[in-house]
Design a protein around this motif. Structure first.
Motif, PDB file in Angstrom:
ATOM      1  N   ALA A 148       0.465  -1.431  -0.093  1.00  0.00           N
ATOM      2  CA  ALA A 148       0.047   0.108   0.180  1.00  0.00           C
ATOM      3  C   ALA A 148       0.738   1.603  -0.210  1.00  0.00           C
ATOM      4  CB  ALA A 148      -0.529  -0.083   0.692  1.00  0.00           C
ATOM      5  N   GLU A 149       0.461   2.109  -0.458  1.00  0.00           N
ATOM      6  CA  GLU A 149       0.991   3.166  -0.213  1.00  0.00           C
ATOM      7  C   GLU A 149       0.751   4.303   0.321  1.00  0.00           C
ATOM      8  OE1 GLU A 149       2.287   4.434  -4.871  1.00  0.00           O
ATOM      9  OE2 GLU A 149       0.235   4.962  -4.794  1.00  0.00           O
ATOM     10  N   ASN A 150       1.222   5.191   0.645  1.00  0.00           N
ATOM     11  CA  ASN A 150       0.728   6.168   1.974  1.00  0.00           C
ATOM     12  C   ASN A 150      -0.234   7.885   0.462  1.00  0.00           C
ATOM     13  OD1 ASN A 150       2.874   8.812   0.554  1.00  0.00           O
ATOM     14  ND2 ASN A 150       4.354   7.691   1.147  1.00  0.00           N
ATOM     15  N   PRO A 151      -1.004   8.116   1.713  1.00  0.00           N
ATOM     16  CA  PRO A 151      -1.987   9.038   0.693  1.00  0.00           C
ATOM     17  C   PRO A 151      -1.403   9.870   0.122  1.00  0.00           C
ATOM     18  CG  PRO A 151      -2.509   8.556   3.161  1.00  0.00           C
ATOM     19  CD  PRO A 151      -0.474   8.486   3.165  1.00  0.00           C
ATOM     20  N   THR A 152       0.046  10.257   0.432  1.00  0.00           N
ATOM     21  CA  THR A 152       0.927  11.665  -0.574  1.00  0.00           C
ATOM     22  C   THR A 152       1.008  10.882  -1.845  1.00  0.00           C
ATOM     23  OG1 THR A 152       1.783  12.885   1.361  1.00  0.00           O
ATOM     24  CG2 THR A 152       2.587  13.443  -1.061  1.00  0.00           C
ATOM     25  N   ARG A 153       1.312  10.102  -1.901  1.00  0.00           N
ATOM     26  CA  ARG A 153       1.721   9.572  -3.493  1.00  0.00           C
ATOM     27  C   ARG A 153       1.251   9.215  -3.244  1.00  0.00           C
ATOM     28  NH1 ARG A 153       6.773   7.775  -4.452  1.00  0.00           N
ATOM     29  NH2 ARG A 153       7.841   8.169  -2.395  1.00  0.00           N
ATOM     30  N   ALA A 154      -0.404   8.281  -3.019  1.00  0.00           N
ATOM     31  CA  ALA A 154      -1.260   8.082  -4.023  1.00  0.00           C
ATOM     32  C   ALA A 154      -2.500   9.133  -4.502  1.00  0.00           C
ATOM     33  CB  ALA A 154      -2.770   7.407  -3.220  1.00  0.00           C
ATOM     34  N   VAL A 155      -1.767  10.332  -4.563  1.00  0.00           N
ATOM     35  CA  VAL A 155      -2.461  11.482  -4.655  1.00  0.00           C
ATOM     36  C   VAL A 155      -1.923  11.479  -6.128  1.00  0.00           C
ATOM     37  CG1 VAL A 155      -2.052  13.726  -5.427  1.00  0.00           C
ATOM     38  CG2 VAL A 155      -2.975  12.615  -3.402  1.00  0.00           C
ATOM     39  N   PHE A 156      -0.219  11.508  -6.288  1.00  0.00           N
ATOM     40  CA  PHE A 156      -0.075  11.488  -7.333  1.00  0.00           C
ATOM     41  C   PHE A 156      -0.059  10.048  -8.307  1.00  0.00           C
ATOM     42  CE2 PHE A 156       2.174  14.485  -4.549  1.00  0.00           C
ATOM     43  CZ  PHE A 156       2.469  16.116  -5.531  1.00  0.00           C
ATOM     44  N   SER A 157      -0.064   9.213  -7.872  1.00  0.00           N
ATOM     45  CA  SER A 157       0.273   7.673  -8.191  1.00  0.00           C
ATOM     46  C   SER A 157      -1.317   7.746  -9.425  1.00  0.00           C
ATOM     47  CB  SER A 157       0.900   6.901  -7.736  1.00  0.00           C
ATOM     48  OG  SER A 157       0.010   6.378  -6.673  1.00  0.00           O
ATOM     49  N   CYS A 158      -2.204   8.679  -8.821  1.00  0.00           N
ATOM     50  CA  CYS A 158      -3.638   8.377  -9.182  1.00  0.00           C
ATOM     51  C   CYS A 158      -4.013   7.051  -8.533  1.00  0.00           C
ATOM     52  CB  CYS A 158      -4.179   8.268 -10.863  1.00  0.00           C
ATOM     53  SG  CYS A 158      -4.248  10.377 -11.183  1.00  0.00           S
ATOM     54  N   ASN A 159      -3.867   6.975  -7.035  1.00  0.00           N
ATOM     55  CA  ASN A 159      -4.216   5.329  -6.886  1.00  0.00           C
ATOM     56  C   ASN A 159      -3.364   4.476  -7.182  1.00  0.00           C
ATOM     57  OD1 ASN A 159      -6.390   6.730  -4.592  1.00  0.00           O
ATOM     58  ND2 ASN A 159      -7.096   7.023  -6.098  1.00  0.00           N
ATOM     59  N   LYS A 160      -1.797   4.393  -7.655  1.00  0.00           N
ATOM     60  CA  LYS A 160      -1.555   3.205  -8.230  1.00  0.00           C
ATOM     61  C   LYS A 160      -1.076   3.134  -9.195  1.00  0.00           C
ATOM     62  CE  LYS A 160      -0.591   0.487  -5.259  1.00  0.00           C
ATOM     63  NZ  LYS A 160       1.144   0.443  -4.432  1.00  0.00           N
ATOM     64  N   PHE A 161      -1.814   3.666  -9.676  1.00  0.00           N
ATOM     65  CA  PHE A 161      -1.938   3.647 -11.552  1.00  0.00           C
ATOM     66  C   PHE A 161      -0.777   4.126 -12.477  1.00  0.00           C
ATOM     67  CE2 PHE A 161      -4.301   4.865 -15.502  1.00  0.00           C
ATOM     68  CZ  PHE A 161      -5.191   3.481 -15.741  1.00  0.00           C
ATOM     69  N   THR A 162       0.264   3.152 -11.898  1.00  0.00           N
ATOM     70  CA  THR A 162       1.218   3.611 -12.809  1.00  0.00           C
ATOM     71  C   THR A 162       2.034   1.656 -12.570  1.00  0.00           C
ATOM     72  OG1 THR A 162       3.026   3.607 -11.076  1.00  0.00           O
ATOM     73  CG2 THR A 162       1.868   5.679 -11.929  1.00  0.00           C
ATOM     74  N   VAL A 163       3.503   1.695 -14.080  1.00  0.00           N
ATOM     75  CA  VAL A 163       3.839   0.941 -13.888  1.00  0.00           C
ATOM     76  C   VAL A 163       4.466  -0.128 -12.991  1.00  0.00           C
ATOM     77  CG1 VAL A 163       5.355  -0.689 -15.676  1.00  0.00           C
ATOM     78  CG2 VAL A 163       3.813   1.384 -16.489  1.00  0.00           C
TER      79      VAL A 163
END
Length: 525
Positions: A127-142
């Protein structure tokens, strides 16, 4: 090439430490608050971190904070703290960082068991922290996506439609242009500074020129490239680990930082959205803009079919994917170039041998990427560079799709599985004199090194297994081409003259030289 090294060589962020892009003085207040609160509420040590699980061994920690205070109080970067634990606890250890359980591996056989033998189980991300999830669009990256349909769709698209050998060849002219610009920038800077140039800054600019064109399909002016580059660096700084990443109970204390993160995300979207819109218009109306390239990575995202979803990526998701593409291949490659030049200065013989090989293969014309396959010494130099100076200390964090076993120990679902890369690439059982920088080890029937980990697992600068860096081919091409052109055009010497190169290192987005390298260049006659 945190991978595009690891790459992609996109380097993983090491856990929070006072040496990692953070203002340690304000943090000291938080440490004091935490320690005092815990001391008042909980006055006895736990009986260990294992509970009912048979976790790998590791240092005993406090309740709630685990080993977090020990890491901070050590006064060391996290990688150094971890490195000193292996002799005591063995090649697989457990560290508890607040609410995170980290299982850290440092031997090739353990990595092989996890990522090759049991690759599917160990192929997801935590799981990602909330800040990183904002930038990754909730883990929408490779890199960040959990193991499943979204990850398969994004990775397949990137590999087949942007980073395949055939697609890379379509950008050959872009690389030629970027290398010429690099030579010109170095020449101008040297003329104004008695021959001295900053290595990392110029290598990073050249890489960004290439990746911006590949991503957006347009050649931008220097000012625009630098503005996008600065924005990307701001995003990475905003993603630096914070104390509340490990102790979510402290999140209310970091409301200003969260607000700042949202502001940076807004600025990122604001900067890239017009470029994305311009490219959409160019794609939907071919020939309307003669400056537009025939193809870009962005083109593949507009109507991308994502497994398990009906709609293509949203605009914020496209911004995220483009940012991943740019960040993944910039710092990792530029950092490798800086380490290479440092090694050439330290060992003039290596530099001379490489130059002689270039002359014998290329003659008086400019080195071209098609020449690289005919240059065994250059390829040996690049392999040794990736062995001795991998882009990151830790590969991108793995996690398990279900509770698993590794070396007889329990690996709970949700745990962070970290791979300590130098533990493999500097293992004296795998390498003769691993402390030396010696490209000759790969020549004349010497040592072997499959950087993909398919034939053997002796060095994994790009990771290994299902989550291996998709940009491996592009990364090695860019590193080889840039090193070759820089040595062909200039002789590299120490600055100030006769000074020794400081090989001290630190962890930023990648493992960089502690003191950024400035070198003296002398144009080849």
């Amino acid at each position: 090439m945190h991978s595009l090294s690891n790459t992609f060589l996109n380097p993983s962020q090491p856990p929070f430490s006072p040496t990692h892009h953070s203002n340690s003085k304000p943090m000291d207040l938080f440490y004091t608050i935490i320690f005092t609160t815990i001391t008042i509420i909980i006055f006895s040590l736990t009986r260990g971190l294992k509970g009912t699980l048979n976790l790998p061994p590791g240092p005993r920690g406090w309740p709630i904070v685990g080993n977090l205070l020990q890491v901070v109080n050590s006064g060391q970067p996290f990688f150094q703290y971890v490195r000193e634990l292996f002799p005591k606890y063995g090649p697989i250890i457990t560290i508890k960082m607040g609410n995170r359980t980290m299982i850290i591996l440092s031997k090739h056989d353990l990595v092989h068991e996890a990522l090759i033998v049991n690759g599917q189980v160990f192929a997801t991300r935590p799981a990602e922290n909330p800040t990183r999830a904002v930038f990754s669009c909730n883990k929408f990256t490779v890199n960040a996506a959990v193991y499943g349909g979204v990850w398969r769709s994004l990775r397949r698209n990137m590999v087949q439609n942007a980073l395949s050998a055939s697609k890379l060849r379509t950008f050959r002219a872009v690389r030629v242009n970027a290398m010429d610009k690099l030579v010109d920038r170095l020449t101008v800077e040297a003329a104004a500074n008695d021959g001295a140039v900053w290595v990392l800054k110029n290598a990073r600019f050249a890489m960004f020129c290439i990746l911006v064109y590949m991503c957006f399909g347009v050649e931008m002016n220097e000012k625009m490239i630098e503005e996008i580059d600065e924005m990307m660096k701001t995003v990475l700084l905003t993603l630096d680990p914070r104390l509340d990443d490990y102790l979510p109970m402290l999140a209310p204390l970091f409301f200003k930082q969260r607000k700042r993160a949202m502001e940076v995300r807004g600025q990122q979207i604001k900067m890239l959205a017009p470029i994305i819109e311009w490219r959409w218009n160019a794609v939907t109306a071919p020939g309307s803009d003669p400056t537009a390239a025939e193809f870009s990575y962005l083109d593949t995202l507009f109507d991308l079919a994502v497994e398990g979803r009906e709609d293509p990526p949203s605009d914020p998701e496209i911004v995220t994917l483009c940012s991943e593409f740019l960040n993944g291949g910039t710092d990792t490659t530029a950092t490798a170039i800086e380490w290479a030049i440092a090694r050439f200065i330290e060992s003039p013989t290596i530099q001379s041998r490489l130059y002689e090989e270039i002359k014998s293969v290329v003659g008086d014309r400019k080195l071209d990427e098609k020449d690289i396959d005919n240059m065994p010494y250059l390829n040996a130099v690049v392999k040794e560079l990736l062995r001795k100076h991998p882009p990151t200390y830790f590969s991108l964090t793995h996690s398990v799709t279900e509770p698993a076993k590794l070396a007889g120990y329990d690996i709970p679902k949700g745990a962070n599985v970290e791979i300590y890369i130098p533990g493999i690439s500097e293992d004296p059982k795998l390498w003769a004199h691993p402390e030396r920088f010696d490209p000759d080890r790969f020549l004349s029937g010497g040592e072997s090194a499959d950087i993909t980990g398919v034939k053997e697992l002796k060095m994994i600068p790009f990771g290994v297994g299902r989550r291996i860096c998709p940009g491996l081919g592009m990364a090695t091409l860019h590193v080889s081409l840039m090193i070759g052109r820089m040595v062909q055009e200039f002789e590299w010497r120490s600055w100030p003259e006769n000074s020794k190169v400081d090989f001290g290192e630190k962890s930023e987005f990648t493992v960089v030289m502690k003191n950024s390298l400035r070198a003296k260049i002398i144009p080849r006659v």
